[in-house]
Structure formats: C-alpha cells, structure tokens
Design a protein around this motif. Structure first.
Motif, PDB file in Angstrom:
ATOM      1  N   LYS A  94       0.799  -1.227   0.000  1.00  0.00           N
ATOM      2  CA  LYS A  94       0.000   0.000   0.000  1.00  0.00           C
ATOM      3  C   LYS A  94       0.841   1.291   0.000  1.00  0.00           C
ATOM      4  CE  LYS A  94      -3.848  -2.547   1.707  1.00  0.00           C
ATOM      5  NZ  LYS A  94      -4.670  -3.018   2.799  1.00  0.00           N
ATOM      6  N   LEU A  95       1.471   1.510  -1.129  1.00  0.00           N
ATOM      7  CA  LEU A  95       2.244   2.744  -1.302  1.00  0.00           C
ATOM      8  C   LEU A  95       1.301   3.903  -1.581  1.00  0.00           C
ATOM      9  CD1 LEU A  95       4.981   1.511  -3.787  1.00  0.00           C
ATOM     10  CD2 LEU A  95       5.247   1.864  -1.366  1.00  0.00           C
ATOM     11  N   SER A  96       1.747   5.092  -1.242  1.00  0.00           N
ATOM     12  CA  SER A  96       0.998   6.275  -1.636  1.00  0.00           C
ATOM     13  C   SER A  96       1.328   6.556  -3.109  1.00  0.00           C
ATOM     14  CB  SER A  96       1.401   7.464  -0.762  1.00  0.00           C
ATOM     15  OG  SER A  96       2.708   7.849  -1.081  1.00  0.00           O
ATOM     16  N   PRO A  97       0.465   7.303  -3.815  1.00  0.00           N
ATOM     17  CA  PRO A  97       0.752   7.600  -5.225  1.00  0.00           C
ATOM     18  C   PRO A  97       2.123   8.247  -5.414  1.00  0.00           C
ATOM     19  CG  PRO A  97      -1.470   8.253  -4.659  1.00  0.00           C
ATOM     20  CD  PRO A  97      -0.810   7.826  -3.386  1.00  0.00           C
ATOM     21  N   ARG A  98       2.538   9.083  -4.466  1.00  0.00           N
ATOM     22  CA  ARG A  98       3.839   9.737  -4.576  1.00  0.00           C
ATOM     23  C   ARG A  98       4.977   8.714  -4.491  1.00  0.00           C
ATOM     24  NH1 ARG A  98       4.621  15.057  -3.858  1.00  0.00           N
ATOM     25  NH2 ARG A  98       2.603  15.243  -2.840  1.00  0.00           N
ATOM     26  N   GLN A  99       4.843   7.798  -3.548  1.00  0.00           N
ATOM     27  CA  GLN A  99       5.879   6.762  -3.398  1.00  0.00           C
ATOM     28  C   GLN A  99       5.934   5.884  -4.642  1.00  0.00           C
ATOM     29  OE1 GLN A  99       4.256   5.161   0.253  1.00  0.00           O
ATOM     30  NE2 GLN A  99       6.071   5.772   1.399  1.00  0.00           N
ATOM     31  N   GLN A 100       4.738   5.576  -5.173  1.00  0.00           N
ATOM     32  CA  GLN A 100       4.708   4.749  -6.371  1.00  0.00           C
ATOM     33  C   GLN A 100       5.432   5.450  -7.514  1.00  0.00           C
ATOM     34  OE1 GLN A 100       0.869   4.123  -8.089  1.00  0.00           O
ATOM     35  NE2 GLN A 100       1.572   2.462  -9.412  1.00  0.00           N
ATOM     36  N   HIS A 101       5.202   6.735  -7.625  1.00  0.00           N
ATOM     37  CA  HIS A 101       5.863   7.515  -8.668  1.00  0.00           C
ATOM     38  C   HIS A 101       7.383   7.479  -8.485  1.00  0.00           C
ATOM     39  CE1 HIS A 101       6.535  10.735 -11.519  1.00  0.00           C
ATOM     40  NE2 HIS A 101       7.252  11.360 -10.610  1.00  0.00           N
ATOM     41  N   GLU A 102       7.814   7.637  -7.243  1.00  0.00           N
ATOM     42  CA  GLU A 102       9.254   7.632  -6.949  1.00  0.00           C
ATOM     43  C   GLU A 102       9.894   6.305  -7.371  1.00  0.00           C
ATOM     44  OE1 GLU A 102      11.395   9.920  -5.530  1.00  0.00           O
ATOM     45  OE2 GLU A 102       9.769  11.355  -5.896  1.00  0.00           O
ATOM     46  N   VAL A 103       9.240   5.195  -7.020  1.00  0.00           N
ATOM     47  CA  VAL A 103       9.784   3.883  -7.350  1.00  0.00           C
ATOM     48  C   VAL A 103       9.779   3.675  -8.850  1.00  0.00           C
ATOM     49  CG1 VAL A 103       9.474   1.404  -7.067  1.00  0.00           C
ATOM     50  CG2 VAL A 103       9.092   2.927  -5.143  1.00  0.00           C
ATOM     51  N   ASN A 104       8.691   4.100  -9.498  1.00  0.00           N
ATOM     52  CA  ASN A 104       8.611   3.971 -10.949  1.00  0.00           C
ATOM     53  C   ASN A 104       9.734   4.724 -11.640  1.00  0.00           C
ATOM     54  OD1 ASN A 104       6.854   2.355 -12.302  1.00  0.00           O
ATOM     55  ND2 ASN A 104       5.085   3.686 -11.988  1.00  0.00           N
ATOM     56  N   ARG A 105      10.086   5.874 -11.077  1.00  0.00           N
ATOM     57  CA  ARG A 105      11.097   6.736 -11.676  1.00  0.00           C
ATOM     58  C   ARG A 105      12.470   6.072 -11.648  1.00  0.00           C
ATOM     59  NH1 ARG A 105      12.802  12.402 -10.223  1.00  0.00           N
ATOM     60  NH2 ARG A 105      13.076  11.386  -8.235  1.00  0.00           N
ATOM     61  N   LEU A 106      12.693   5.191 -10.652  1.00  0.00           N
ATOM     62  CA  LEU A 106      13.981   4.506 -10.565  1.00  0.00           C
ATOM     63  C   LEU A 106      14.176   3.561 -11.745  1.00  0.00           C
ATOM     64  CD1 LEU A 106      14.042   3.606  -6.773  1.00  0.00           C
ATOM     65  CD2 LEU A 106      15.256   5.455  -7.900  1.00  0.00           C
ATOM     66  N   GLY A 107      13.057   3.003 -12.251  1.00  0.00           N
ATOM     67  CA  GLY A 107      13.137   2.131 -13.421  1.00  0.00           C
ATOM     68  C   GLY A 107      13.961   0.881 -13.196  1.00  0.00           C
ATOM     69  N   ILE A 108      13.828   0.254 -12.030  1.00  0.00           N
ATOM     70  CA  ILE A 108      14.613  -0.941 -11.740  1.00  0.00           C
ATOM     71  C   ILE A 108      13.879  -2.168 -12.276  1.00  0.00           C
ATOM     72  CG2 ILE A 108      15.638  -2.331  -9.884  1.00  0.00           C
ATOM     73  CD1 ILE A 108      15.536   0.232  -8.154  1.00  0.00           C
ATOM     74  N   PRO A 109      14.523  -3.000 -13.096  1.00  0.00           N
ATOM     75  CA  PRO A 109      13.844  -4.211 -13.567  1.00  0.00           C
ATOM     76  C   PRO A 109      13.686  -5.210 -12.422  1.00  0.00           C
ATOM     77  CG  PRO A 109      16.109  -4.152 -14.357  1.00  0.00           C
ATOM     78  CD  PRO A 109      15.879  -2.862 -13.651  1.00  0.00           C
ATOM     79  N   GLY A 110      12.611  -5.967 -12.471  1.00  0.00           N
ATOM     80  CA  GLY A 110      12.390  -6.974 -11.435  1.00  0.00           C
ATOM     81  C   GLY A 110      11.473  -6.493 -10.331  1.00  0.00           C
ATOM     82  N   LEU A 111      11.149  -5.203 -10.322  1.00  0.00           N
ATOM     83  CA  LEU A 111      10.201  -4.671  -9.335  1.00  0.00           C
ATOM     84  C   LEU A 111       8.846  -4.499 -10.002  1.00  0.00           C
ATOM     85  CD1 LEU A 111      12.199  -1.892  -7.456  1.00  0.00           C
ATOM     86  CD2 LEU A 111      12.075  -4.328  -6.982  1.00  0.00           C
ATOM     87  N   TYR A 112       7.786  -4.891  -9.326  1.00  0.00           N
ATOM     88  CA  TYR A 112       6.450  -4.794  -9.911  1.00  0.00           C
ATOM     89  C   TYR A 112       5.471  -4.230  -8.898  1.00  0.00           C
ATOM     90  CZ  TYR A 112       8.565  -8.010 -13.222  1.00  0.00           C
ATOM     91  OH  TYR A 112       9.398  -8.577 -14.127  1.00  0.00           O
ATOM     92  N   PHE A 113       4.371  -3.727  -9.450  1.00  0.00           N
ATOM     93  CA  PHE A 113       3.302  -3.232  -8.576  1.00  0.00           C
ATOM     94  C   PHE A 113       2.103  -4.154  -8.665  1.00  0.00           C
ATOM     95  CE2 PHE A 113       5.542   0.739  -9.571  1.00  0.00           C
ATOM     96  CZ  PHE A 113       5.875   1.084  -8.295  1.00  0.00           C
TER      97      PHE A 113
END
Lengths: 584, 114
Positions: A154-173
């Motif tokens: 349960k990430l906040s939309p801001r946190q989700q954006h931050e993680v998405n911005r990192l662009g690390i392969p292997g991480l999913y939502f």
C-alpha cells in the motif's frame, strides 16, 4: 467398353443385351424406359418440392428473425458494461454525505528476486526512494532465490511515482484496494477500522460487514461531522486544561434518537490501529461504564415526581447526614436547612435525593431505571457496547446510593438515551447511529408522563440558571441540565482524588432538540476553578461551548435573552429562599 | 430475359455483400469506440472517487477552522449573533414631498404615452 448409359439415353439402336429377342421387346423396352423416366421425374419433383419448402421455411424464418422479431434480442449488441464504479466495499458517509470511509486503489510493491541483477545496488537505490525501508533488510530480501517477495504494501501515489522513476527491472506493482478514513481519529471510535484484507474489525465497519461488502450504495450514518468536530475539540481542550486522562461526549437527537456526535478521547488513527494502545482504542462513550454521580438525580427526581411520592412544593430537611450501616451520606456543599424539591435538584443535595428515593421505594426505582434502559446493555449498531454494572441483590442501601449516582455504573450512551426520554415528553426512543429518514419518532415505550417531563425540563433549566450548572448556560439557547461528579472506584474503595466530572444537558428547554453529554475522566483542579474539578466547573463549560457552536450550525433559533424577554413568557414560579424564580 | 434477371440478382448480391461488410466493419469500429468510452468512463469514475476522498480529507473541520482563523480572521459564530427578521427595528420611512399630480398633468402623460 463403350457401353452407353442405358437408363437415361434414349436410342433407336437395339441394345446389346436385347439382341436376338422378338421385335415386340423393343416396344416393351421403350415403354420401360419411359416408365423409368416418369418415375425419375416424379421423384425429382418431389425432392425439389421438399427442398423448396425447406428453403422457404428457412427464408421466412430469416425474414422473421432479421426484420420482424426483436423481442428476444437486446436492442444493443453489448449492453453498457459499466454504469457504476465497482468497489469491493461501500463508502460510509455522515448525515450530510461527507465521506468518512472509502476504498481507494493503492499499489503494493513486490519484487522477483531472480530478475534483480544486483541486489545490493537495487536495495540502496530503493531505500533512498523509500526511506522507511532499511537497505540491509531489502538487500537480504532481494538476494533470495524466490520468485516473489513483498517489499512494501500500500504505497501512496507519490511513493509509487518515486519507485517507478527509478526504473529498476524486477520490481512490480500489485494493485490492491485499501480502506481510507479521510477524517482519521475524529470518527475512529464510531467507524472503527478494517484490517489488511479489508474486513471490518471494529465499530460500524465490523457491524455492517455484510452490508458494506461488495456494495456500491454508501451507508449513511446519523453523525454530523461538524458537530463531531466541535464536540471533540471542546473535550480535548478541557482534557488539556484539567490534565485529564480521558473524555467522552455524546450529542443525541432527542426526537429521533439519532446519535449526532459520539466522541471518546484519547483517540487513534484508524489507518494504523495496531500502533494505538488499548486505552486509545477503548470507546468510552458506548463501551465504558461509569458511576455517573449526581446526574442520576434527574432520574431520582423524575421518578419521585412521576409516582407522586413528592410534589414540587414538598421538601425535606437535609441538615442531618444519613447514617446507614457503615456509610454516612453527606452533601458536597451542605445547606443545613429544609430544601424544596426544586432546591434539592438545583443544589444537588445527596441527602434530599436519598429521601426522595426512599419515599419511592426500591422496587419502584428498579422498575423505573429498568424502563429507562439503564439496567441492560444499550442497543446500538456498533459492537462495542458496555454491560451496565447493576447491584445484585438490589438492597435498600443500593437504592440510597443509586439515588445520587453511585452503585450503578452505566455507559454515557445509556445516559443520553434515558435523559432524552425524560425531556422529550416521556418516550424512550432507541438510539441509533444510522440516519433515520422522515423524522418519524420510533418509540420503544412511555417511561413517564408528559407532565413530569415538562416539570423535569424546567427543573433542569433552573439548575443551569441558578444551580450547579451555571457555566453551561449558552445565552439564547435555553440550556437545561445537571452536573455530576463521581469518585472513581479504585479496587473496592472510592478514591477522593480520581473523579469523573460530567454534565448532561438538553436544549432548547421549551422543546428539547438535542441532549448533550460531556464527561471528563480524572480532571485535576486548577487555579481558575479555585482547585475544583467538579462537573460544574469542568464539564458544564464544555457543553456550553458545544451548544454555542452547534446551535448556529444546525439552524436552531436562539431565543431572546432573559433580560429582553417580554411578558409572553410561560412562567412556572418556584420559591427559593424567598425569591421567586421562573423558568420555561 | 433470364440474362437480365441473372444480372439483376448478381448486382443485388454484390450490393448486399458490400453492404453487409460495410455494416460489419462499422459495427466493429463502433464497438471498439464503445469499449474505449466505457474504459474512460471507468477511469473518470475512479478519478472522481479518489477526488471525493481527497475533497473530504481537505475538508477536515479542524483544518478548515484553522485556515479560516489564520487567513480570514473568522471565529465560530455564537447564538447572540443571530437575529430574527422580526426582531429588526422597522426602517424609518422618510416620506418624500411628492406633489399631487393635477388633472392636466395626468392627461398630458396619457397623451404622450399614446
């Protein structure tokens, strides 16, 4: 072999098979062929007719289906697939439609460690984006051989954006619905909370689990968020001023029984119920039971008046303390003289109340308090309902102590329901947390006569005008009520220093709309109250400020101030110390 | 005669086939469009849903009263500020000196307006 087809080719040449026969055979043969042809033609015709019929039927049906019939078919090829957003749990709203609980989609972060190339580096970058996740722990999680591991739910939309911005392969939502309470601690005790799997675990969320699950229609509560805020804020202020350990308050619609506000302090954040201690999660307004003290004199007086045990002109000599067994019943501020019934009520005389209760009798008191719903657990939607502590056996000494509010512990919710019945004309109305439509009064039973109810209204008004509840008087709103101060039980003894200070009031007293209860748990006296921490000093001002603030909000017409009142006032005179007072 | 009939039928078949395909593709296109519209409706509804939650969050009474106090200088209203219309004193009506119109003036005005 070049033999022609004998059946269908007409030939003048004799056929091979007929050679050597007599000439008549030719004619015969010709006749046979003709016959065969006739049969063939007939068969052809019959078959053709059958097929024609079949095609005709098919054709007709085609016309029927495509042009004429539409009854069985939907007019649209695809009916609208979505008219309403499907949520897995319905919203909870207050009486004005303000969202109190809703379900929002959130993203949860998980990883496939097999696809993560460099666990150390990924962990470092991720914990930079999500500081609450320690890097070492992340690295350990990412270094496993599993193909699925939760990193953060349960990430906040801001946190989700931050993680998405990192662009690390292997991480999913993973998208998950989450229960959100926009007003947090303000409504926490009523609404309750839902767990990780969105199942209600307390309050309304638990009580209406079936109703909320999979529904889209919001559940409307009787709460008014504005009043809830006013009540909570004033209680919190009083708690801070008097360094109390807790507080509870209720606002009840005296006509319909709707709970307009229900507060219990300290409160907790329903988004993180696990972090709150048990005391914060405890609903003092409906689950807690307390010996209420002098506010019970409302019931004692109402009972004595209703049964005719005393009249408004009667009174008692309260100069002598009452000695019973090992107890001595005294007055908090002794008047040491004869007091009339109104005086006993407004000066809150314990001795006078005991006399009134004794004149009514133990069975009558038991039946009267039972009728008011004070001896059984309150009926309300939330599961957190406290069982009152009723003396058993109910002896004469209990009758005496209960007359001034000791020896019978009830919840604030029971208190307001009972007082609503006393002031609204004498009818017990079931309390509810759900919005009631129509404004029709649902009556459980009549508990006292309309006449007694009217007398009680002006006695309560007098207690605020001239008695212990002066600080509750909100100008223009004709507040009536009664103060209460009770020593808390510590083990088997009463503690002089730990008290419950309370005030229960109603307004406007000419036709009560709302019953308000405020209770402060263990207030300490301060300088501006001359060291007193009694109901009149602690809880009455809370009720005054709540009424002053909620009156205009709810559109209640303030009456002209006392000094501006004209001669049309409905007077009920009462003689106190030679002065005639009046109340509506 | 029969040749003309065949020709007519062939043309009719061709036209019907073409029409059928045209309608089929049109329906397919519309269905796609409908699906997209439904999807966008859902997205909008979800957005509205989230915005409603946010609106409720931003309307927290404590936050509003704090903002009103800091930026607008407002305080909670009390009952003494409420006054009924009936309680207001009658406005003193000042009678202006209006000259009574003479018969000639009325007639003149009537003539003018005609």
């Amino acid at each position: 072999m070049n033999r022609p087809d004998t059946t269908f080719v007409r030939t003048r040449r004799p056929l091979d098979l007929d050679t050597g026969s007599d000439p008549t055979s030719m004619i015969l043969l010709d006749g046979t062929i003709k016959q065969c042809l006739e049969i063939g033609r007939t068969r052809l015709l019959a078959a053709g007719l059958v097929f024609a019929m079949a095609f005709l039927v098919v054709g007709l049906r085609l016309v029927d289906v495509s042009l004429l019939t539409d009854g069985n078919e939907p007019r649209l090829a695809a009916a609208p697939r979505s008219n309403a957003l499907e949520t897995i749990r319905a919203d909870i709203v207050d009486r004005n439609g303000v969202v109190l609980a809703t379900t929002l989609p959130t993203a949860s972060l998980y990883a496939n460690p097999r696809q993560v190339l460099d666990p150390e580096a990924v962990a470092a970058r991720l914990s930079a984006a999500l500081p609450e996740l320690p890097g070492a722990e992340l690295a350990a999680k990412l270094a496993t051989e599993k193909s699925f591991v939760w990193l953060k739910r349960k990430l906040s939309p801001r946190q989700q954006h931050e993680v998405n911005r990192l662009g690390i392969p292997g991480l999913y939502f993973q998208h998950e619905p989450d229960r959100v309470y926009p007003h947090g601690a303000l409504t926490a005790h009523v609404i309750g909370f839902a767990g990780m799997d969105n199942r209600g675990l307390s309050g309304i969320e638990q009580a209406f689990e079936e109703r909320l699950r999979g529904a889209t229609r919001p559940l409307a509560l009787s709460l008014d968020l504005r009043v809830q805020h006013v009540l909570t804020e004033e209680l919190a202020a009083a708690m801070a001023t008097f360094r109390a350990i807790g507080a509870a308050g209720l606002v009840l619609d005296a006509e319909s029984g709707e709970v307009v506000a229900m507060a219990s302090l300290p409160s907790f954040d329903p988004a993180r119920p696990g972090e709150a201690d048990d005391d914060a999660r405890f609903n003092r307004a409906s689950l807690g039971v307390y010996e209420m003290g002098s506010v019970f004199k409302i019931f004692t007086t109402a009972m004595a008046l209703d049964q005719g045990a005393v009249g408004l002109q009667d009174g008692y000599d309260v100069s002598q303390p009452i000695r019973v067994a090992s107890y001595t019943i005294r007055d908090f501020k002794p008047k040491n003289r004869w007091l009339s019934v109104p005086e006993i009520f407004i000066y809150s005389s314990n001795i006078g109340s005991v006399h009134m209760a004794m004149d009514s009798g133990t069975p009558a008191q038991k039946a009267f308090l039972g009728n008011l719903g004070l001896t059984r657990a309150a009926q309300i939607e939330v599961p957190e309902v406290g069982q009152p502590m009723v003396p058993s056996p109910w002896r004469e000494i209990n009758t005496m102590t209960i007359s001034y509010g000791h020896g019978l512990a009830v919840s604030p919710l029971q208190m307001v329901s009972a007082v609503a019945a006393v002031v609204n004309g004498g009818q017990l109305v079931p309390a509810t947390l759900l919005k009631r439509g129509g404004g029709e009064r649902v009556v459980v039973r009549r508990v006292l006569s309309a006449r007694t109810s009217r007398d009680m209204r002006w006695l309560m008004r007098l207690a605020v005008q001239n008695g212990t509840g002066r600080l509750a008087d909100a100008p223009g709103y004709l507040v009536g009520g009664k103060t209460g101060t009770a020593d808390k039980l510590r083990g088997r003894r009463y503690a002089r220093s730990a008290r419950i200070a309370s005030f229960i009031g109603a307004f406007p007293m000419d036709r009560p709309r709302y019953v308000i209860f405020a209770m402060i748990d263990e207030p300490k006296g301060i300088e501006s109250t001359h060291g007193y921490a009694t109901g009149g000093w602690v809880a009455a001002p809370v009720v005054r400020r709540v009424i002053e603030r909620m009156g205009p909000l709810l559109g209640i017409q303030p009456k002209a101030l006392d000094e501006e009142e004209g001669a049309d006032r409905h007077l009920v005179p009462v003689n106190l110390k030679g002065t005639v007072f009046a109340a509506n | 005669m029969s040749r003309i009939a065949v020709l007519v039928w062939l043309t009719a078949i061709m036209v019907a086939a073409l029409g059928l395909f045209h309608v089929k593709y049109e329906v397919q296109r519309l269905e796609e469009e409908l699906g997209l519209e439904h999807q966008s409706i859902l997205e909008r509804q979800e957005a509205i849903h989230i915005l409603k939650a946010e609106w409720s969050y931003l309307n927290q009474p404590a936050r509003l009263s704090d903002l009103a106090r800091r930026h607008l200088g407002l305080a909670p209203m009390v009952g003494t500020q409420v006054v009924r219309l009936d309680d207001l004193p009658q406005r003193a009506v000042q009678k202006a000196e209006v000259p009574t119109p003479t018969l000639d003036a009325i007639l003149a005005r009537a003539r003018n307006s005609r």
